[in-house]
Design an enzyme around this catalytic site. Structure first.
Site, PDB file in Angstrom:
ATOM      1  N   ASP A  73       9.238  21.758 -22.327  1.00 17.51           N
ATOM      2  CA  ASP A  73       8.987  20.723 -23.578  1.00 17.51           C
ATOM      3  C   ASP A  73       8.834  21.692 -24.676  1.00 17.51           C
ATOM      4  O   ASP A  73       8.035  22.501 -24.663  1.00 17.51           O
ATOM      5  CB  ASP A  73       8.135  19.886 -23.397  1.00 17.51           C
ATOM      6  CG  ASP A  73       7.704  19.213 -24.615  1.00 17.51           C
ATOM      7  OD1 ASP A  73       7.128  19.541 -25.512  1.00 17.51           O
ATOM      8  OD2 ASP A  73       7.663  17.586 -24.434  1.00 17.51           O
TER       9      ASP A  73
ATOM     10  N   THR B 253      12.121  17.865 -30.052  1.00 18.84           N
ATOM     11  CA  THR B 253      11.212  18.878 -30.480  1.00 18.84           C
ATOM     12  C   THR B 253      11.869  20.368 -30.237  1.00 18.84           C
ATOM     13  O   THR B 253      11.751  21.234 -31.062  1.00 18.84           O
ATOM     14  CB  THR B 253       9.877  18.874 -29.784  1.00 18.84           C
ATOM     15  OG1 THR B 253      10.096  19.014 -28.496  1.00 18.84           O
ATOM     16  CG2 THR B 253       9.086  17.704 -30.060  1.00 18.84           C
ATOM     17  N   THR B 254      12.741  20.624 -29.180  1.00 21.73           N
ATOM     18  CA  THR B 254      13.374  21.837 -29.087  1.00 21.73           C
ATOM     19  C   THR B 254      14.708  21.883 -30.203  1.00 21.73           C
ATOM     20  O   THR B 254      14.775  22.924 -30.826  1.00 21.73           O
ATOM     21  CB  THR B 254      13.943  22.127 -27.801  1.00 21.73           C
ATOM     22  OG1 THR B 254      12.941  21.824 -26.760  1.00 21.73           O
ATOM     23  CG2 THR B 254      14.461  23.109 -27.393  1.00 21.73           C
TER      24      THR B 254
ATOM     25  N   ASP C 299       7.515  11.468 -23.634  1.00 24.87           N
ATOM     26  CA  ASP C 299       8.579  11.648 -24.368  1.00 24.87           C
ATOM     27  C   ASP C 299       9.502  10.272 -23.873  1.00 24.87           C
ATOM     28  O   ASP C 299      10.154   9.622 -24.962  1.00 24.87           O
ATOM     29  CB  ASP C 299       9.440  12.830 -23.927  1.00 24.87           C
ATOM     30  CG  ASP C 299       8.974  14.153 -24.658  1.00 24.87           C
ATOM     31  OD1 ASP C 299       8.030  14.017 -25.271  1.00 24.87           O
ATOM     32  OD2 ASP C 299       9.368  15.214 -24.120  1.00 24.87           O
TER      33      ASP C 299
END
Length: 554
Positions: A60, A93-94, A392
């Protein structure tokens, strides 16, 4: 004579000009490279060691960057991006870090030739056009259709560690979010994941034993296990925010007792006060009393005598969840209790022992607006990762409930946006054309990284994809993250939520613009002292003293 101008020596460090911009771009690229391999279903995991010696194993993006200890201020602001993305939409988020890093990387080529303000203007224009393309290819769906919701949540968390457990996490996420969703009018629904969904991790058992409880589970036992019931069907619940014990003085109260009888009188007053408190509660015939504060032994005696179970010292957040689940109202003073404040919506109160600990369940609620997700698993590390994936998944489900629109996953959206911007760049005149074209190329970083992580030939795959997207018709063609093959995302059911993509684009480009406009890094940190030396004050000069080099005394 001029007014004295203060000059601080030894206390300011300053870097400026293009040197700073290059350093910022390098720092941003370094942060992006850390999480680059964690994109997609074939992603690698990172093992992080924290200062206390604990370990975190995850892919994550936000969880990884949160643990990093970085010195460069630009790198720190990049980490803030993933936190913003996580708080706003909970996914992507990545992607946002990789995209922002790429936006800065492509600006490297002309940072000396074109003024940063012009680059930012071109980037903002590219962002507007990218959002317009997103709106065009977005596909509205029915958020009530569980099959579609399940497919979407699965495709969004297919890149995570728990993707291997099939529908399990997606099912839990959809059950939890639909439970706590509340209508806010005009066909809109609001889902408060943070406050009304509690994830309780209990090591032991199998992951398949995890479930969503239609109610609340808390890590508490009744106050007097031998005297109070541990199982009550259809309980009447009273929630308090006040202590059921003798009121202490506001500050350290001293009482001077002159006669021996005064002492017994004082004790009697205490007992009468507590009895009065309990009687005010007992006249509503509750089965369960829960308070956030203390509960004295005498109050326990009165309550247990009337067959009432009690739980004390509950967290405020847990009390709020119980109120939402069983329809009770939290009362601040027992003498203000009303019949309508008693919660009657719960079907069962039960205390169970799991492992070494006791858990109180208030479940089978009629219309719960709060719930608990019970996660079981082999180890703490596994449960922590499952919880991150579940958060998520719940965020994705919430985004769909709030804005039921889909865009293609597997890098197809970015390729479509990139192709549209490349076409449009030919109509842009002047110096803004170059940064605009560069922004169009930067969007290809996502599919390129996906291809790299799949282990396929990146150049061939990207060329084939660009060819398919060149005419702007095949908006749903992307990379299957598992096999690396070029496929139609609609057939494979690989989707992304519209909110996640739009937020990622906005955050990445706006952050890149902000970092590009920095031309000075000034730090007011003093030089390190030799150990044991007295702290020196910064030297101060005035214009009048500058010639004679007179220094103000310490």
């Amino acid at each position: 004579m001029h007014a004295p101008v203060l000059v601080l020596k030894d206390s300011l460090k300053r870097e400026s000009g293009s040197k700073v911009r290059y350093a910022i771009i390098q720092a941003a690229k370094a942060v992006a490279d850390v999480v680059r391999t964690t994109l997609g279903p074939r992603s690698m995991l990172k093992m992080l060691l924290d200062a206390q010696g604990g370990i975190v194993v995850t892919n994550d993006g936000n969880a990884i960057l949160r643990e990093l200890d970085l010195a460069h201020p630009a790198a720190k602001s990049m980490i803030e991006l993933s936190r913003t993305q996580d708080e706003e939409v909970g996914d992507g988020t990545t992607s946002v870090i990789i995209l922002a890093g790429e936006m800065l990387h492509v600006a490297d080529a002309f940072i000396d030739k074109i003024h940063p303000t012009v680059i930012c203007r071109a980037y903002n224009k590219a962002l507007e056009d990218a959002i317009a393309v997103l709106d065009k290819i977005a596909m509205p769906i029915d958020a009530q259709d569980r099959g579609i919701m399940l497919g979407l949540v699965k495709s969004c968390i297919g890149t995570k560690f728990t993707g291997q457990f099939g529908d399990l996490i997606a099912d839990l996420a959809i059950d939890a979010t639909t439970t706590v969703g509340v209508e806010i009018g005009q066909g809109l629904r609001d889902v408060d994941i943070k406050n009304y969904i509690k994830v309780e991790k209990v090591p032991g058992g199998q992951l398949e034993d995890s479930r969503v409880l239609k109610g609340v589970m808390i890590n508490k036992d009744v106050v007097a296990p031998g005297k109070m019931r541990r199982r009550i069907v259809n309980p009447h619940i009273i929630l308090l925010d006040s202590p059921l014990e003798y009121k202490k003085g506001e500050n350290q109260t001293n009482a001077e007792l002159l006669k021996e009888e005064d002492w017994s009188l004082l004790l009697k007053m205490e007992e009468e006060y507590i009895e009065e408190l309990c009687m005010q509660i007992l006249k509503f015939k509750p089965d369960l009393v829960i308070t956030e504060k203390g509960l004295s032994d005498l109050a326990t005696h009165y309550l247990s005598k009337h067959g009432v179970s009690a739980i004390r010292r509950l967290r405020k957040t847990d009390n709020n969840r119980i109120a939402k689940a069983c329809g009770a109202v939290i009362v601040n003073r027992p003498d203000e209790l009303q019949e309508s404040d008693v919660g009657t919506g719960a079907g069962l109160f039960e205390v169970k022992k799991i492992g070494d600990e006791y858990f109180a369940y208030i479940v089978d609620c009629k219309e719960p607006k709060a719930c608990t997700v019970l996660l079981r698993g082999a180890s703490k590390d596994l449960l922590n990762e499952v919880e991150r994936n579940l958060q998520d998944a719940m965020s994705v489900a919430r985004n769909i409930i709030k804005n039921p629109k889909l865009v293609p996953g597997g890098g197809a959206t970015e390729l479509t946006v990139s192709a549209a911007l490349k076409q449009k760049s030919s109509s842009i005149e002047g110096i803004e054309k170059w940064p605009y074209e560069a922004a169009a190329l930067a969007f290809e970083a996502i599919p390129r990284t996906l291809a790299q992580n799949c282990g396929v030939n990146v150049i061939r795959t990207m060329t084939a994809l660009q060819g398919k997207h060149a005419n702007g018709e095949n908006a749903w063609i992307g990379i299957d993250g598992n096999t690396g093959s070029i496929t139609d995302m609609k057939e494979r059911k690989i989707w992304d939520a519209y909110n996640v993509k739009a937020q990622a684009f906005k955050t990445a480009i706006e952050a890149a613009c902000m970092l590009l406009r920095i031309d000075d890094i000034v730090s007011g940190i003093k030089k390190k002292q030799a150990p044991g030396a007295a702290p020196s004050k910064p030297k101060v000069e005035t214009e009048a003293d500058a010639d004679s080099e007179q220094i103000l005394p310490d």
